[in-house]
Motif scaffolding. Sequence first.
Motif, PDB file in Angstrom:
ATOM      1  N   VAL A 207       0.842  -1.204   0.000  1.00  0.00           N
ATOM      2  CA  VAL A 207       0.000   0.000   0.000  1.00  0.00           C
ATOM      3  C   VAL A 207       0.873   1.248   0.000  1.00  0.00           C
ATOM      4  O   VAL A 207       0.573   2.235  -0.691  1.00  0.00           O
ATOM      5  CB  VAL A 207      -0.945  -0.010   1.217  1.00  0.00           C
ATOM      6  CG1 VAL A 207      -1.687   1.325   1.342  1.00  0.00           C
ATOM      7  CG2 VAL A 207      -1.946  -1.153   1.110  1.00  0.00           C
ATOM      8  N   LYS A 208       1.971   1.217   0.737  1.00  0.00           N
ATOM      9  CA  LYS A 208       2.886   2.358   0.788  1.00  0.00           C
ATOM     10  C   LYS A 208       3.483   2.630  -0.595  1.00  0.00           C
ATOM     11  O   LYS A 208       3.600   3.787  -1.020  1.00  0.00           O
ATOM     12  CB  LYS A 208       3.995   2.078   1.803  1.00  0.00           C
ATOM     13  CG  LYS A 208       4.962   3.246   2.001  1.00  0.00           C
ATOM     14  CD  LYS A 208       6.000   2.915   3.064  1.00  0.00           C
ATOM     15  CE  LYS A 208       6.973   4.071   3.250  1.00  0.00           C
ATOM     16  NZ  LYS A 208       8.007   3.738   4.278  1.00  0.00           N
ATOM     17  N   ASN A 209       3.846   1.571  -1.301  1.00  0.00           N
ATOM     18  CA  ASN A 209       4.411   1.722  -2.651  1.00  0.00           C
ATOM     19  C   ASN A 209       3.384   2.311  -3.621  1.00  0.00           C
ATOM     20  O   ASN A 209       3.716   3.158  -4.461  1.00  0.00           O
ATOM     21  CB  ASN A 209       4.892   0.370  -3.172  1.00  0.00           C
ATOM     22  CG  ASN A 209       6.128  -0.138  -2.433  1.00  0.00           C
ATOM     23  OD1 ASN A 209       6.873   0.658  -1.848  1.00  0.00           O
ATOM     24  ND2 ASN A 209       6.347  -1.437  -2.446  1.00  0.00           N
ATOM     25  N   HIS A 269      -6.978   5.519  -0.625  1.00  0.00           N
ATOM     26  CA  HIS A 269      -5.787   5.123   0.129  1.00  0.00           C
ATOM     27  C   HIS A 269      -5.923   5.515   1.590  1.00  0.00           C
ATOM     28  O   HIS A 269      -5.629   4.716   2.494  1.00  0.00           O
ATOM     29  CB  HIS A 269      -4.521   5.774  -0.460  1.00  0.00           C
ATOM     30  CG  HIS A 269      -3.350   5.704   0.476  1.00  0.00           C
ATOM     31  ND1 HIS A 269      -3.053   6.720   1.373  1.00  0.00           N
ATOM     32  CD2 HIS A 269      -2.428   4.721   0.684  1.00  0.00           C
ATOM     33  CE1 HIS A 269      -2.002   6.378   2.080  1.00  0.00           C
ATOM     34  NE2 HIS A 269      -1.589   5.181   1.682  1.00  0.00           N
ATOM     35  N   ASP A 270      -6.362   6.730   1.843  1.00  0.00           N
ATOM     36  CA  ASP A 270      -6.498   7.200   3.226  1.00  0.00           C
ATOM     37  C   ASP A 270      -7.498   6.346   4.005  1.00  0.00           C
ATOM     38  O   ASP A 270      -7.289   6.033   5.185  1.00  0.00           O
ATOM     39  CB  ASP A 270      -6.954   8.663   3.254  1.00  0.00           C
ATOM     40  CG  ASP A 270      -5.895   9.602   2.697  1.00  0.00           C
ATOM     41  OD1 ASP A 270      -4.742   9.168   2.546  1.00  0.00           O
ATOM     42  OD2 ASP A 270      -6.238  10.772   2.396  1.00  0.00           O
ATOM     43  N   ILE A 271      -8.578   5.953   3.332  1.00  0.00           N
ATOM     44  CA  ILE A 271      -9.620   5.173   4.003  1.00  0.00           C
ATOM     45  C   ILE A 271      -9.126   3.769   4.342  1.00  0.00           C
ATOM     46  O   ILE A 271      -9.288   3.301   5.478  1.00  0.00           O
ATOM     47  CB  ILE A 271     -10.884   5.099   3.123  1.00  0.00           C
ATOM     48  CG1 ILE A 271     -11.523   6.481   3.006  1.00  0.00           C
ATOM     49  CG2 ILE A 271     -11.890   4.098   3.699  1.00  0.00           C
ATOM     50  CD1 ILE A 271     -12.679   6.543   2.020  1.00  0.00           C
ATOM     51  N   ILE A 272      -8.498   3.077   3.379  1.00  0.00           N
ATOM     52  CA  ILE A 272      -8.074   1.710   3.668  1.00  0.00           C
ATOM     53  C   ILE A 272      -6.870   1.684   4.619  1.00  0.00           C
ATOM     54  O   ILE A 272      -6.690   0.735   5.369  1.00  0.00           O
ATOM     55  CB  ILE A 272      -7.754   0.919   2.377  1.00  0.00           C
ATOM     56  CG1 ILE A 272      -6.520   1.470   1.672  1.00  0.00           C
ATOM     57  CG2 ILE A 272      -8.937   0.901   1.446  1.00  0.00           C
ATOM     58  CD1 ILE A 272      -6.049   0.567   0.535  1.00  0.00           C
ATOM     59  N   GLU A 273      -6.072   2.737   4.585  1.00  0.00           N
ATOM     60  CA  GLU A 273      -4.958   2.829   5.533  1.00  0.00           C
ATOM     61  C   GLU A 273      -5.486   2.942   6.959  1.00  0.00           C
ATOM     62  O   GLU A 273      -4.905   2.401   7.901  1.00  0.00           O
ATOM     63  CB  GLU A 273      -4.074   4.031   5.179  1.00  0.00           C
ATOM     64  CG  GLU A 273      -2.830   4.177   6.026  1.00  0.00           C
ATOM     65  CD  GLU A 273      -1.722   3.193   5.656  1.00  0.00           C
ATOM     66  OE1 GLU A 273      -0.606   3.380   6.153  1.00  0.00           O
ATOM     67  OE2 GLU A 273      -1.968   2.232   4.914  1.00  0.00           O
ATOM     68  N   GLN A 274      -6.593   3.614   7.096  1.00  0.00           N
ATOM     69  CA  GLN A 274      -7.208   3.781   8.411  1.00  0.00           C
ATOM     70  C   GLN A 274      -7.876   2.477   8.875  1.00  0.00           C
ATOM     71  O   GLN A 274      -7.743   2.072  10.025  1.00  0.00           O
ATOM     72  CB  GLN A 274      -8.255   4.899   8.355  1.00  0.00           C
ATOM     73  CG  GLN A 274      -8.985   5.132   9.669  1.00  0.00           C
ATOM     74  CD  GLN A 274     -10.100   6.166   9.520  1.00  0.00           C
ATOM     75  OE1 GLN A 274     -10.309   6.706   8.441  1.00  0.00           O
ATOM     76  NE2 GLN A 274     -10.813   6.421  10.596  1.00  0.00           N
TER      77      GLN A 274
END
Length: 475
Positions: A207-209, A269-274
């Motif tokens: 996810v970071k990549n 991205h912000d949502i799934i990271e959370q």
Amino acid sequence: MTDSPAVRAPLDPKEQPVLDQLLGIRTQLELLRADKSTYVKSEDVIRLFNTLIDQVEVLNQLRSNNRLEQNRVDTVLDDCFQLVSLAYMAIGKNHEAPAVYSALSTVKRLLDHLHEAAFFSPKDLESVGHRLEEYKSTVERGRESYSPQLTTLLEARLEGCQHLLSKLQHSLEKLSPEQKVTYEKLVSILRSLSACNTKSKYPATEVKNLHAQLKEIAQHLESENKFDINLSDSERFAQVMQTMHMRESKNLEGEQLVADLLNRCLLWHDIIEQKQGRIDERFEETYKKLLGIRNQLEKLQLTQAWSLRETDLYSFQRQLDRIDESRVDGNFLDATGQPADLHTQRTLLYLLRKSYSLIYFLIISSEPVSEALLPIYNQLNTLKRCLEEVKISGGVSSPRELYPYSMKLNSIDNMRIDGKFMIGSDIPDGQGAVNHLLAECFDLAYELRLEATQDSDDEGEAAPPEPERASVTAE
């Protein structure tokens, strides 16, 4: 059974005999699908198809003044057409009009979901457009061979798919070649993020990549995330979706289309990271069911040539249809009628759409060969790939190295009776495809043998004179 969940009008008593006949046809088709002890036979499928068409004609006469009627008869009728369509593929009649029905049903689902999702790759649309042209040609070829009831039904479905496809294509018309590349990259990243979100262990590094790629694209476009920090995730997402759907009426410029999709990727991205893969427990059962279907279809994708009976796709289609049609205004609801949170909604929709796309892939990858001939066809495909690899790697040093391939090819060739592969007294469909593949393998083997023989002759000519070899030996 596996009726669609859509609400239907009460049944007209006059249609009860038709319903009874259709239920019997569906049961027989289900039994054919479930019986793995033998292959699906052409005569059984064609007989049931003709019986089905007879009932369609009776139904049309009953509804001569009410063509728009929809009740349980239509639900079971659709089941029958889906099953008989997949059965036509199982017996190798992929290019016959009845086989088109199931493919068109899946294409329609896919296009509906692409339209709802408001993002798709131009390559997605090109692929679907190419297939629709093929199906149109198939229906046209079958006009003289099949009932007008069938061709009219298929043409209506084709028209609906083509209309929606044109609408989606129109929304991407203003993408320049460079913007199209960026847009396709963003579509790929968004799908990859969704795939990460459904893995058993949250892949933080991956996810970071993907996020790094998004930031690189944003820098290249000199774009910034312009969300209002006071808005919730749901409000931000609604804002993005509203902007993206504006393309339908305003046909936005390519630059704006790319910017909209970039913002959506950053937000997702912000949502799934959370959330890191955590699903609302109210929808855990639906999530596990969709995840299981997706995983089974992915396994079939890997082992399709050896393990797939096309009629098996029916159960997957119907399970997905029930889940899809249970949504209210596009939303998944819990037992109390409350919608899921944004993360859960988008995760469930991703799994639903991914599963439909896998079914579509399996349908278009189906070989026009009867299930009875598939073991032979698959062996020949494997032999062909092996011979091609041998040729690419430089061939063989001696004709003897080709003996195992020649022996296998000859054993398969000897299975033919008067040039046909027989299963008992039956001549299954797909003879042309299998014979063509067998001929290709023989040609490859002959070319390799010829090259090896020529190389051996050349080496013989270039060898030093015999006396010199004797002299060396004496020393």
